[in-house]
Design a protein around this motif. Structure first.
Motif, PDB file in Angstrom:
ATOM      1  N   GLU A  82      -4.679   7.931   2.271  1.00 54.61           N
ATOM      2  CA  GLU A  82      -3.298   7.455   2.438  1.00 54.61           C
ATOM      3  C   GLU A  82      -2.612   7.397   1.080  1.00 54.61           C
ATOM      4  O   GLU A  82      -3.234   7.063   0.068  1.00 54.61           O
ATOM      5  CB  GLU A  82      -3.299   6.062   3.079  1.00 54.61           C
ATOM      6  N   VAL A  83      -1.322   7.756   1.061  1.00 53.23           N
ATOM      7  CA  VAL A  83      -0.520   7.698  -0.163  1.00 53.23           C
ATOM      8  C   VAL A  83       0.756   6.928   0.138  1.00 53.23           C
ATOM      9  O   VAL A  83       1.455   7.219   1.108  1.00 53.23           O
ATOM     10  CB  VAL A  83      -0.154   9.119  -0.658  1.00 53.23           C
ATOM     11  N   ARG A  84       1.053   5.924  -0.705  1.00 52.50           N
ATOM     12  CA  ARG A  84       2.318   5.208  -0.496  1.00 52.50           C
ATOM     13  C   ARG A  84       2.880   4.752  -1.831  1.00 52.50           C
ATOM     14  O   ARG A  84       2.135   4.441  -2.762  1.00 52.50           O
ATOM     15  CB  ARG A  84       2.154   4.030   0.452  1.00 52.50           C
ATOM     16  N   GLU A  85       4.212   4.742  -1.889  1.00 54.89           N
ATOM     17  CA  GLU A  85       4.914   4.310  -3.082  1.00 54.89           C
ATOM     18  C   GLU A  85       5.764   3.101  -2.737  1.00 54.89           C
ATOM     19  O   GLU A  85       6.362   3.027  -1.656  1.00 54.89           O
ATOM     20  CB  GLU A  85       5.799   5.448  -3.606  1.00 54.89           C
ATOM     21  N   ARG A  86       5.778   2.129  -3.661  1.00 56.26           N
ATOM     22  CA  ARG A  86       6.604   0.934  -3.432  1.00 56.26           C
ATOM     23  C   ARG A  86       7.172   0.450  -4.752  1.00 56.26           C
ATOM     24  O   ARG A  86       6.581   0.657  -5.813  1.00 56.26           O
ATOM     25  CB  ARG A  86       5.795  -0.166  -2.759  1.00 56.26           C
ATOM     26  N   PRO A  87       8.335  -0.192  -4.705  1.00 51.13           N
ATOM     27  CA  PRO A  87       8.911  -0.727  -5.947  1.00 51.13           C
ATOM     28  C   PRO A  87       8.095  -1.919  -6.440  1.00 51.13           C
ATOM     29  O   PRO A  87       7.516  -2.662  -5.650  1.00 51.13           O
ATOM     30  CB  PRO A  87      10.322  -1.158  -5.528  1.00 51.13           C
ATOM     31  N   MET A  88       8.030  -2.088  -7.774  1.00 51.62           N
ATOM     32  CA  MET A  88       7.330  -3.235  -8.350  1.00 51.62           C
ATOM     33  C   MET A  88       8.233  -4.463  -8.289  1.00 51.62           C
ATOM     34  O   MET A  88       9.456  -4.360  -8.417  1.00 51.62           O
ATOM     35  CB  MET A  88       6.915  -2.929  -9.794  1.00 51.62           C
ATOM     36  N   ARG A  89       7.618  -5.612  -8.098  1.00 53.75           N
ATOM     37  CA  ARG A  89       8.389  -6.841  -7.907  1.00 53.75           C
ATOM     38  C   ARG A  89       8.870  -7.452  -9.218  1.00 53.75           C
ATOM     39  O   ARG A  89       9.976  -7.963  -9.309  1.00 53.75           O
ATOM     40  CB  ARG A  89       7.538  -7.873  -7.158  1.00 53.75           C
ATOM     41  N   GLN A  90       8.015  -7.427 -10.222  1.00 55.30           N
ATOM     42  CA  GLN A  90       8.312  -8.158 -11.446  1.00 55.30           C
ATOM     43  C   GLN A  90       9.069  -7.333 -12.490  1.00 55.30           C
ATOM     44  O   GLN A  90       9.605  -7.895 -13.432  1.00 55.30           O
ATOM     45  CB  GLN A  90       7.009  -8.664 -12.074  1.00 55.30           C
ATOM     46  N   ARG A  91       9.064  -6.026 -12.339  1.00 61.48           N
ATOM     47  CA  ARG A  91       9.759  -5.196 -13.328  1.00 61.48           C
ATOM     48  C   ARG A  91      10.275  -3.932 -12.665  1.00 61.48           C
ATOM     49  O   ARG A  91       9.925  -3.622 -11.521  1.00 61.48           O
ATOM     50  CB  ARG A  91       8.833  -4.858 -14.490  1.00 61.48           C
ATOM     51  N   ARG A  92      11.095  -3.203 -13.415  1.00 60.81           N
ATOM     52  CA  ARG A  92      11.680  -1.977 -12.873  1.00 60.81           C
ATOM     53  C   ARG A  92      10.606  -0.900 -12.721  1.00 60.81           C
ATOM     54  O   ARG A  92       9.630  -0.877 -13.443  1.00 60.81           O
ATOM     55  CB  ARG A  92      12.770  -1.469 -13.807  1.00 60.81           C
ATOM     56  N   SER A  94       8.276   1.964 -10.048  1.00 61.91           N
ATOM     57  CA  SER A  94       7.542   2.024  -8.786  1.00 61.91           C
ATOM     58  C   SER A  94       6.044   2.077  -9.040  1.00 61.91           C
ATOM     59  O   SER A  94       5.587   2.443 -10.120  1.00 61.91           O
ATOM     60  CB  SER A  94       7.966   3.259  -7.984  1.00 61.91           C
ATOM     61  N   LEU A  95       5.295   1.728  -8.022  1.00 63.43           N
ATOM     62  CA  LEU A  95       3.834   1.758  -8.063  1.00 63.43           C
ATOM     63  C   LEU A  95       3.360   2.742  -7.011  1.00 63.43           C
ATOM     64  O   LEU A  95       3.706   2.605  -5.829  1.00 63.43           O
ATOM     65  CB  LEU A  95       3.275   0.366  -7.783  1.00 63.43           C
ATOM     66  N   LEU A  96       2.575   3.737  -7.446  1.00 65.93           N
ATOM     67  CA  LEU A  96       1.992   4.690  -6.505  1.00 65.93           C
ATOM     68  C   LEU A  96       0.570   4.240  -6.205  1.00 65.93           C
ATOM     69  O   LEU A  96      -0.247   4.093  -7.116  1.00 65.93           O
ATOM     70  CB  LEU A  96       1.977   6.102  -7.105  1.00 65.93           C
ATOM     71  N   GLU A  97       0.272   3.993  -4.929  1.00 70.73           N
ATOM     72  CA  GLU A  97      -1.061   3.577  -4.504  1.00 70.73           C
ATOM     73  C   GLU A  97      -1.643   4.652  -3.595  1.00 70.73           C
ATOM     74  O   GLU A  97      -1.032   5.033  -2.593  1.00 70.73           O
ATOM     75  CB  GLU A  97      -1.018   2.251  -3.757  1.00 70.73           C
ATOM     76  N   VAL A  98      -2.818   5.140  -3.957  1.00 70.52           N
ATOM     77  CA  VAL A  98      -3.492   6.176  -3.178  1.00 70.52           C
ATOM     78  C   VAL A  98      -4.833   5.614  -2.723  1.00 70.52           C
ATOM     79  O   VAL A  98      -5.643   5.175  -3.541  1.00 70.52           O
ATOM     80  CB  VAL A  98      -3.711   7.449  -4.015  1.00 70.52           C
ATOM     81  N   SER A  99      -5.065   5.605  -1.424  1.00 74.83           N
ATOM     82  CA  SER A  99      -6.330   5.123  -0.875  1.00 74.83           C
ATOM     83  C   SER A  99      -7.255   6.317  -0.675  1.00 74.83           C
ATOM     84  O   SER A  99      -6.888   7.299  -0.020  1.00 74.83           O
ATOM     85  CB  SER A  99      -6.086   4.409   0.462  1.00 74.83           C
ATOM     86  N   ILE A 100      -8.459   6.244  -1.265  1.00 76.94           N
ATOM     87  CA  ILE A 100      -9.437   7.309  -1.084  1.00 76.94           C
ATOM     88  C   ILE A 100     -10.657   6.728  -0.369  1.00 76.94           C
ATOM     89  O   ILE A 100     -10.895   5.519  -0.405  1.00 76.94           O
ATOM     90  CB  ILE A 100      -9.847   7.942  -2.430  1.00 76.94           C
ATOM     91  N   THR A 101     -11.432   7.584   0.262  1.00 71.02           N
ATOM     92  CA  THR A 101     -12.555   7.107   1.074  1.00 71.02           C
ATOM     93  C   THR A 101     -13.764   8.023   0.968  1.00 71.02           C
ATOM     94  O   THR A 101     -13.626   9.212   0.642  1.00 71.02           O
ATOM     95  CB  THR A 101     -12.138   6.991   2.553  1.00 71.02           C
ATOM     96  N   ASP A 102     -14.933   7.443   1.247  1.00 69.63           N
ATOM     97  CA  ASP A 102     -16.160   8.226   1.370  1.00 69.63           C
ATOM     98  C   ASP A 102     -16.544   8.364   2.838  1.00 69.63           C
ATOM     99  O   ASP A 102     -17.647   8.784   3.170  1.00 69.63           O
ATOM    100  CB  ASP A 102     -17.296   7.562   0.602  1.00 69.63           C
ATOM    101  N   TRP A 111      -0.993   4.174 -10.009  1.00 65.61           N
ATOM    102  CA  TRP A 111      -0.245   4.694 -11.154  1.00 65.61           C
ATOM    103  C   TRP A 111       1.125   4.029 -11.184  1.00 65.61           C
ATOM    104  O   TRP A 111       1.734   3.768 -10.131  1.00 65.61           O
ATOM    105  CB  TRP A 111      -0.029   6.202 -11.028  1.00 65.61           C
ATOM    106  N   PHE A 112       1.610   3.745 -12.371  1.00 63.78           N
ATOM    107  CA  PHE A 112       2.952   3.194 -12.534  1.00 63.78           C
ATOM    108  C   PHE A 112       3.923   4.313 -12.881  1.00 63.78           C
ATOM    109  O   PHE A 112       3.668   5.116 -13.781  1.00 63.78           O
ATOM    110  CB  PHE A 112       2.973   2.128 -13.641  1.00 63.78           C
TER     111      PHE A 112
END
Length: 737
Positions: A82-92, A94-102, A111-112
């Motif tokens: 899964e890949v999702r991007e969301r804005p960061m709360r405390q500063r300007r 975005s945060l990219l979060e990638v879920s990987i699995t075995d 990644w910021f």
């Protein structure tokens, strides 16, 4: 900055035949070479090529994510879920979060402000990911990891069958946070494409006899295998080559040492040695006789003896050394025994004087020299040494001082050799007018393959028999956390031994609450960043024992390295005379201390000591006519390496078996490192316990070659390999051992 081969194209140069000594900047480029030098200290092509894969993966397999260790750099193969991007709360940003699995567990990559990565990391894509495992809000993650997508490697398959390409091994290299495994692989490709034919240090006839690949083929197949059988064959060839080069170096040094002219030191008929043997109140063991005969033969030669004498605790090595000293004294020469601590040096002098008896002692005048002697005592000792009045000299590092001059130094004994550096041993050897004969002693048994690998330039003698009359030692691991009631029983058991008129040692890893251990102790510290747990200290433990009702009448004293020489000597004399019941000490009593009436050894925080050190401590009891008891008290949890060490010692008295266990537990990280040789290098593929047969075969092949050509003039590739393999400090070690 790490290399970025994910987006960077590396064009391999034409095959122009780089040498192994070529510098990396001219081969892989300045940027890559700088990164490799910072991360691994690599400078030459040879250093890169011998950075072997630690394992091989396949494009179709996934890494078990649940077993990843926190805080460590890892290289894993996984699938993007899964890949999702969301804005960061405390500063300007975005945060990219990638879920990987075995397929079972999950791991988050973050990644910021790098939204563009979402176009590469699509669900279903598999890749190799590298970074440090951390935890954030209960989730395990890799922050800003490097990665290499396996789909990107389809082009590398070229004309291969897809199944063959998918099953071909992927080398996974030891990596760092700045240089990932696949980045090393890219640099390796460049080197292999340009290096040409590599001169092989192993002669063709030796390779043919053992069915080995050439060095060129082995480097190619260990780094670019197409199937498992290829890298296995390559590893076998490179392992043999490593053993062959090391054994050649050691055998060449041995030949050089034996070529040095020495003064023969044969005992005289009816002389000191015969008189000594005739007065012995007991029979020498078979091993003592056999080793004594070997040493006597060596001493009578005009080639300098270089012999390693090892054996079990209490097997009588010192007696063998004393007999050799008497043979040297018969020829008019002096002997020097170098001991690592003042306590041990004093004990050696006392035991030598005792075994010689008053008549021989008066004739040979055994003399002690340590750093803590008064000026008057030191001057007296130096005068005896320089005039030859003292035929036997026992001392610590003070013997190495420039002010110490011998009249005729013919024999050097180094006790507990692992406590001394190469320069120190060489300094003492150079005090002889001609090269003195040398006997290196260790009470820490060394497995045969370790002796061949680390001390292969020495002739090895072993004493395994114990003198008659020695009683057994019962060893018990005491897991105090799991069985707290045993804590009281420890001191009740000590009391029972004291009631029988016996004495006890209690050993602690530190002197006081400041946490400092003895300088010569092999005490393990907790991992960096973790809070150090409280550990038993000599001063606190002695105070606590004095308050115990069960030991209220016991005479309890302490012994540690901060005490003056006179204080330590006074305590040891009192303990040996039976005036102290319980001696609470650090590892200052580890070796050489001989109190036959001591029957109990309690080691507190035993998990903080190494296997060999625990074996040495245990050897301080059971030395007389009473059985010994060793209680190894530990708070280490079951299943940990620390607990395994303690239990291994409790399960066997066989020092040689323990030495092998110790190597296996430590995984011999640096067998040829600074502790033994003063060198930076360590074994790469060779494992001295597992590869005993390889080492033996390599030594058998190297022996005739060195005998026929000691300078290796007819084997330039082998001579060059020795130069590359041995760092400058290691070459000095081989020249001075």
């Amino acid at each position: 900055m790490p290399l970025r081969p994910v987006t960077e194209t590396v064009t391999s140069p034409p095959r122009i035949g780089y040498s192994l000594d070529a510098k990396l900047p001219g081969v892989v480029g300045d940027r890559t070479a700088s990164a490799l030098k910072r991360a691994f200290g690599m400078i030459t092509v040879a250093e890169l090529l011998t950075h072997y894969p630690r394992r091989y993966a396949r494009r179709g397999e996934l890494t078990a994510l649940a077993k990843l260790p926190l805080g460590e750099d890892v290289t894993i193969i996984a699938e993007v879920r899964e890949v999702r991007e969301r804005p960061m709360r405390q500063r300007r940003g975005s945060l990219l979060e990638v879920s990987i699995t075995d397929g079972e567990g999950f791991l988050t990559l973050t990644w910021f402000n790098q939204k563009w990565r979402a176009d590469q990391l699509r669900p279903g894509t598999r890749g190799i990911f590298a970074g440090k495992v951390t935890e954030y809000r209960g989730k395990v993650q890799l922050a800003h990891p490097d990665y290499h997508l396996l789909d990107d490697l389809q082009l590398a398959g070229g004309g291969k069958d897809l199944k063959e390409w998918a099953e071909s091994p992927i080398p996974i290299y030891p990596a760092t946070s700045t240089v990932a495994s696949w980045q090393i692989q890219k640099a390796m490709e460049v080197v292999l494409d340009g290096i040409g034919e590599i001169p092989d240090p192993v002669p063709a006839e030796v390779r043919a006899e053992h069915g080995l690949l050439s060095l060129t083929e082995a480097f190619e197949l260990i780094h670019r295998p197409e199937k498992d059988s290829e890298w296995r064959r390559a590893r076998d060839a490179l392992r043999f080559q490593e053993a062959f080069v090391l054994q050649t170096a050691l055998l060449a040094q041995r030949a050089a040492a034996h070529s040095e002219p020495a003064t023969p030191r044969a005992p005289k008929p009816g002389g000191l040695l015969e008189r000594f043997d005739a007065a012995l109140p007991f029979e020498l063991t078979g091993d003592q006789k056999a080793v004594g005969a070997d040493i006597e033969r060596d001493l009578g030669s005009d080639a300098a003896m270089m012999r390693l004498l090892q054996g079990e605790v209490g097997s009588g090595k010192t007696l063998v050394a004393v007999r050799a000293m008497l043979a040297v004294a018969d020829s008019g020469g002096q002997s020097a025994l170098l001991a690592p601590t003042e306590v041990l040096a004093t004990q050696h002098l006392r035991s030598i004087a005792r075994v010689l008896g008053p008549d021989l002692s008066a004739q040979l005048m055994p003399t002690l020299l340590t750093g803590q002697m008064s000026t008057a005592e030191r001057k007296k000792a130096l005068l005896r040494i320089v005039t030859g009045q003292a035929r036997i000299v026992v001392g610590t590092h003070a013997l190495l001082s420039e002010s110490v001059q011998f009249y005729d130094l013919g024999f050097v004994v180094v006790d507990e050799q692992h406590r001394f550096g190469v320069e120190q041993r060489d300094t003492l050897r150079r005090k002889g007018a001609t090269p003195p004969h040398v006997l290196v002693m260790t009470a820490t048994p060394i497995p045969r393959t370790v002796a061949m690998t680390v001390f292969g330039d020495l002739d090895v003698s072993v004493i395994s028999e114990l003198p008659a009359g020695r009683q057994g030692i019962q060893s018990v691991a005491v897991p105090i956390v799991e069985k707290p009631a045993w804590g009281t029983r420890i001191w009740e058991r000590v009391h029972e031994e004291l009631e029988l008129g016996r004495q006890a040692f209690v050993v602690c890893p530190a002197i006081d609450a400041s946490g400092s251990a003895e300088e010569d102790a092999d005490v393990e510290e907790p991992p960096e960043g973790s809070a150090p747990p409280a550990r038993a200290t000599v001063l606190d433990t002695a105070e606590q024992l004095r308050k115990l009702p069960v030991l209220s009448s016991a005479r309890i004293e302490v012994l540690h390295g901060r005490m003056s020489g006179d204080e330590k000597d006074a305590v040891m004399r009192a303990f040996a005379a039976g005036e102290i019941d319980v001696l609470v000490a650090t590892t200052v009593i580890e070796v050489g201390v001989d109190v036959p009436n001591a029957s109990v050894m309690v080691v507190l925080d035993a998990d903080r000591f190494g296997v060999s050190q625990l074996h040495q401590l245990r050897g301080r009891v059971g030395r007389g006519g009473v059985p010994g008891l060793c209680l190894l008290v530990t708070t280490a949890e079951q299943g940990t390496t620390a607990r395994e060490r303690v239990e291994a010692v409790a399960e066997t008295l066989d020092g040689f078996a323990l030495a092998e266990t110790d190597l296996e537990l430590r995984r011999e990280g640096d067998v040829l490192g600074s502790t033994q040789s003063g060198a930076r290098s360590s074994l790469r593929l060779l494992r001295v316990v597992k590869d005993a047969d390889v080492i033996s075969d390599a030594r058998a092949a190297a022996g005739p070659l060195v005998d026929a050509d000691p300078t290796l003039a007819a084997h330039p590739a082998l001579a060059a390999a020795l130069e590359r393999r041995l760092a400058e400090t290691e070459r000095e070690f081989l020249a001075k051992t």
